[in-house]
Design a protein around this motif. Structure first.
Motif, PDB file in Angstrom:
ATOM      1  N   TRP A  42       0.789  -1.237   0.000  1.00  0.00           N
ATOM      2  CA  TRP A  42       0.000   0.000   0.000  1.00  0.00           C
ATOM      3  C   TRP A  42       0.818   1.281   0.000  1.00  0.00           C
ATOM      4  O   TRP A  42       0.263   2.372   0.150  1.00  0.00           O
ATOM      5  N   THR A  43       2.139   1.188  -0.134  1.00  0.00           N
ATOM      6  CA  THR A  43       2.968   2.390  -0.148  1.00  0.00           C
ATOM      7  C   THR A  43       3.870   2.382  -1.377  1.00  0.00           C
ATOM      8  O   THR A  43       3.866   1.439  -2.160  1.00  0.00           O
ATOM      9  N   THR A  44       4.677   3.428  -1.474  1.00  0.00           N
ATOM     10  CA  THR A  44       5.625   3.533  -2.588  1.00  0.00           C
ATOM     11  C   THR A  44       7.065   3.309  -2.132  1.00  0.00           C
ATOM     12  O   THR A  44       7.986   3.640  -2.856  1.00  0.00           O
ATOM     13  N   VAL A  45       7.254   2.735  -0.936  1.00  0.00           N
ATOM     14  CA  VAL A  45       8.625   2.488  -0.484  1.00  0.00           C
ATOM     15  C   VAL A  45       9.308   1.521  -1.445  1.00  0.00           C
ATOM     16  O   VAL A  45       8.648   0.716  -2.099  1.00  0.00           O
ATOM     17  N   PRO A  46      10.628   1.607  -1.546  1.00  0.00           N
ATOM     18  CA  PRO A  46      11.340   0.706  -2.454  1.00  0.00           C
ATOM     19  C   PRO A  46      11.149  -0.762  -2.064  1.00  0.00           C
ATOM     20  O   PRO A  46      10.983  -1.095  -0.891  1.00  0.00           O
ATOM     21  N   GLU A  47      11.175  -1.601  -3.089  1.00  0.00           N
ATOM     22  CA  GLU A  47      11.088  -3.046  -2.872  1.00  0.00           C
ATOM     23  C   GLU A  47      12.217  -3.713  -3.649  1.00  0.00           C
ATOM     24  O   GLU A  47      12.284  -3.515  -4.861  1.00  0.00           O
ATOM     25  N   PRO A  48      13.113  -4.427  -2.990  1.00  0.00           N
ATOM     26  CA  PRO A  48      13.140  -4.729  -1.561  1.00  0.00           C
ATOM     27  C   PRO A  48      13.507  -3.480  -0.752  1.00  0.00           C
ATOM     28  O   PRO A  48      14.202  -2.588  -1.237  1.00  0.00           O
ATOM     29  N   TYR A  49      13.077  -3.481   0.495  1.00  0.00           N
ATOM     30  CA  TYR A  49      13.351  -2.375   1.408  1.00  0.00           C
ATOM     31  C   TYR A  49      14.584  -2.744   2.228  1.00  0.00           C
ATOM     32  O   TYR A  49      14.585  -3.731   2.956  1.00  0.00           O
ATOM     33  N   LEU A  50      15.629  -1.949   2.064  1.00  0.00           N
ATOM     34  CA  LEU A  50      16.941  -2.264   2.636  1.00  0.00           C
ATOM     35  C   LEU A  50      17.298  -1.326   3.787  1.00  0.00           C
ATOM     36  O   LEU A  50      16.675  -0.263   3.930  1.00  0.00           O
ATOM     37  N   PRO A  51      18.290  -1.663   4.597  1.00  0.00           N
ATOM     38  CA  PRO A  51      18.683  -0.792   5.709  1.00  0.00           C
ATOM     39  C   PRO A  51      18.984   0.646   5.284  1.00  0.00           C
ATOM     40  O   PRO A  51      18.641   1.588   5.997  1.00  0.00           O
ATOM     41  N   GLU A  52      19.590   0.823   4.126  1.00  0.00           N
ATOM     42  CA  GLU A  52      19.884   2.192   3.680  1.00  0.00           C
ATOM     43  C   GLU A  52      18.611   2.995   3.392  1.00  0.00           C
ATOM     44  O   GLU A  52      18.578   4.210   3.559  1.00  0.00           O
ATOM     45  N   HIS A  53      17.536   2.316   2.979  1.00  0.00           N
ATOM     46  CA  HIS A  53      16.256   3.005   2.768  1.00  0.00           C
ATOM     47  C   HIS A  53      15.696   3.500   4.100  1.00  0.00           C
ATOM     48  O   HIS A  53      15.178   4.612   4.195  1.00  0.00           O
ATOM     49  N   ALA A  54      15.783   2.669   5.118  1.00  0.00           N
ATOM     50  CA  ALA A  54      15.292   3.064   6.446  1.00  0.00           C
ATOM     51  C   ALA A  54      16.096   4.239   6.987  1.00  0.00           C
ATOM     52  O   ALA A  54      15.526   5.177   7.557  1.00  0.00           O
ATOM     53  N   ARG A  55      17.425   4.204   6.808  1.00  0.00           N
ATOM     54  CA  ARG A  55      18.254   5.324   7.263  1.00  0.00           C
ATOM     55  C   ARG A  55      17.897   6.605   6.514  1.00  0.00           C
ATOM     56  O   ARG A  55      17.784   7.675   7.112  1.00  0.00           O
ATOM     57  N   THR A  56      17.693   6.505   5.203  1.00  0.00           N
ATOM     58  CA  THR A  56      17.311   7.679   4.419  1.00  0.00           C
ATOM     59  C   THR A  56      15.967   8.215   4.879  1.00  0.00           C
ATOM     60  O   THR A  56      15.761   9.432   4.970  1.00  0.00           O
ATOM     61  N   PHE A  57      15.041   7.320   5.217  1.00  0.00           N
ATOM     62  CA  PHE A  57      13.734   7.763   5.692  1.00  0.00           C
ATOM     63  C   PHE A  57      13.869   8.602   6.959  1.00  0.00           C
ATOM     64  O   PHE A  57      13.339   9.703   7.043  1.00  0.00           O
ATOM     65  N   VAL A  58      14.574   8.099   7.965  1.00  0.00           N
ATOM     66  CA  VAL A  58      14.639   8.822   9.242  1.00  0.00           C
ATOM     67  C   VAL A  58      15.540  10.053   9.179  1.00  0.00           C
ATOM     68  O   VAL A  58      15.293  11.029   9.892  1.00  0.00           O
ATOM     69  N   GLU A  59      16.554  10.033   8.323  1.00  0.00           N
ATOM     70  CA  GLU A  59      17.499  11.150   8.273  1.00  0.00           C
ATOM     71  C   GLU A  59      17.131  12.220   7.245  1.00  0.00           C
ATOM     72  O   GLU A  59      17.517  13.379   7.415  1.00  0.00           O
ATOM     73  N   GLU A  60      16.382  11.842   6.195  1.00  0.00           N
ATOM     74  CA  GLU A  60      16.102  12.801   5.126  1.00  0.00           C
ATOM     75  C   GLU A  60      14.611  12.944   4.800  1.00  0.00           C
ATOM     76  O   GLU A  60      14.094  14.058   4.771  1.00  0.00           O
ATOM     77  N   VAL A  61      13.936  11.839   4.547  1.00  0.00           N
ATOM     78  CA  VAL A  61      12.550  11.895   4.070  1.00  0.00           C
ATOM     79  C   VAL A  61      11.610  12.465   5.126  1.00  0.00           C
ATOM     80  O   VAL A  61      10.867  13.408   4.862  1.00  0.00           O
ATOM     81  N   SER A  62      11.627  11.893   6.320  1.00  0.00           N
ATOM     82  CA  SER A  62      10.708  12.355   7.354  1.00  0.00           C
ATOM     83  C   SER A  62      10.970  13.797   7.781  1.00  0.00           C
ATOM     84  O   SER A  62      10.029  14.576   7.943  1.00  0.00           O
ATOM     85  N   PRO A  63      12.227  14.231   7.960  1.00  0.00           N
ATOM     86  CA  PRO A  63      12.456  15.629   8.350  1.00  0.00           C
ATOM     87  C   PRO A  63      12.298  16.641   7.214  1.00  0.00           C
ATOM     88  O   PRO A  63      12.249  17.854   7.466  1.00  0.00           O
TER      89      PRO A  63
END
Length: 188
Positions: A42-63
């Motif tokens: 139900w989202t547009t997150v990358p697939e597969p979702y990797l540790p670097e994606h999670a880091r980018t989310f918390v450090e760049e996307v969310s802020p």
């Protein structure tokens, strides 16, 4: 609004059922864990979702919305607990500063607890006056019944279906669309 909220640190919002706070680097591990099959569906997150994606989310996307003076992004937490349970963002439309779009996702371990509807109401109660909004918009792929239920519980009114409105991993999909106006919020 006497002074732009972006001149101050992004607020932490406290409610009876949910707490909204800015993302932190240490959230990345839980963000990675949260991305299960339903999250991907139900989202547009990358697939597969990797540790670097999670880091980018918390450090760049969310802020990013706050840093760009165009909204806010938060992590959902249970009251009294700072652990990641999901994410919510409000993004002000550049062509219409009185309108913002809301997006959200809930971690598997927190689904069914009512955190998302509570977070939507909490964020809207802050955003309407703080950002000078007149309208919040919600969109979800047709079939995402959990997202629709959460939006409706928060007071959003489904306005219809838009054909081929959203793109997910290169494929156009139909979307439900709804809105929330200040007068639609449930009583405090």
């Amino acid at each position: 609004m006497t002074r732009p909220p972006y001149d101050r640190p992004q607020p932490v919002l406290e409610g009876a059922r949910v707490r909204l706070r800015p993302a932190r680097p240490e959230d990345a591990e839980q963000v990675l864990r949260a991305v299960d099959g339903e999250y991907l569906r139900w989202t547009t997150v990358p697939e597969p979702y990797l540790p670097e994606h999670a880091r980018t989310f918390v450090e760049e996307v969310s802020p990013a919305p706050w840093a760009q003076r165009a909204g806010a992004g938060w992590v959902l937490c249970r009251p009294g607990d700072d652990a990641f349970c999901g994410a919510l963002d409000l993004r002000v439309a550049p062509e219409d500063p009185g309108r913002a779009e809301v997006g959200y996702a809930c971690a598997p371990w927190a689904r069914g607890e009512g955190l998302v509807p509570a977070a939507l109401v909490l964020a809207a109660r802050w955003a309407f006056p703080a950002l000078g909004l007149a309208r919040l918009e919600w969109r979800a792929y047709v079939g995402n019944d959990a997202s629709r239920r959460a939006a409706e519980k928060a007071g959003f009114r489904v306005e219809g279906l838009q054909r081929a409105r959203l793109v997910q991993r290169g494929v156009r999909r139909d979307a439900w669309v709804g809105s929330l106006l200040p007068g639609d919020l449930p009583p405090a």
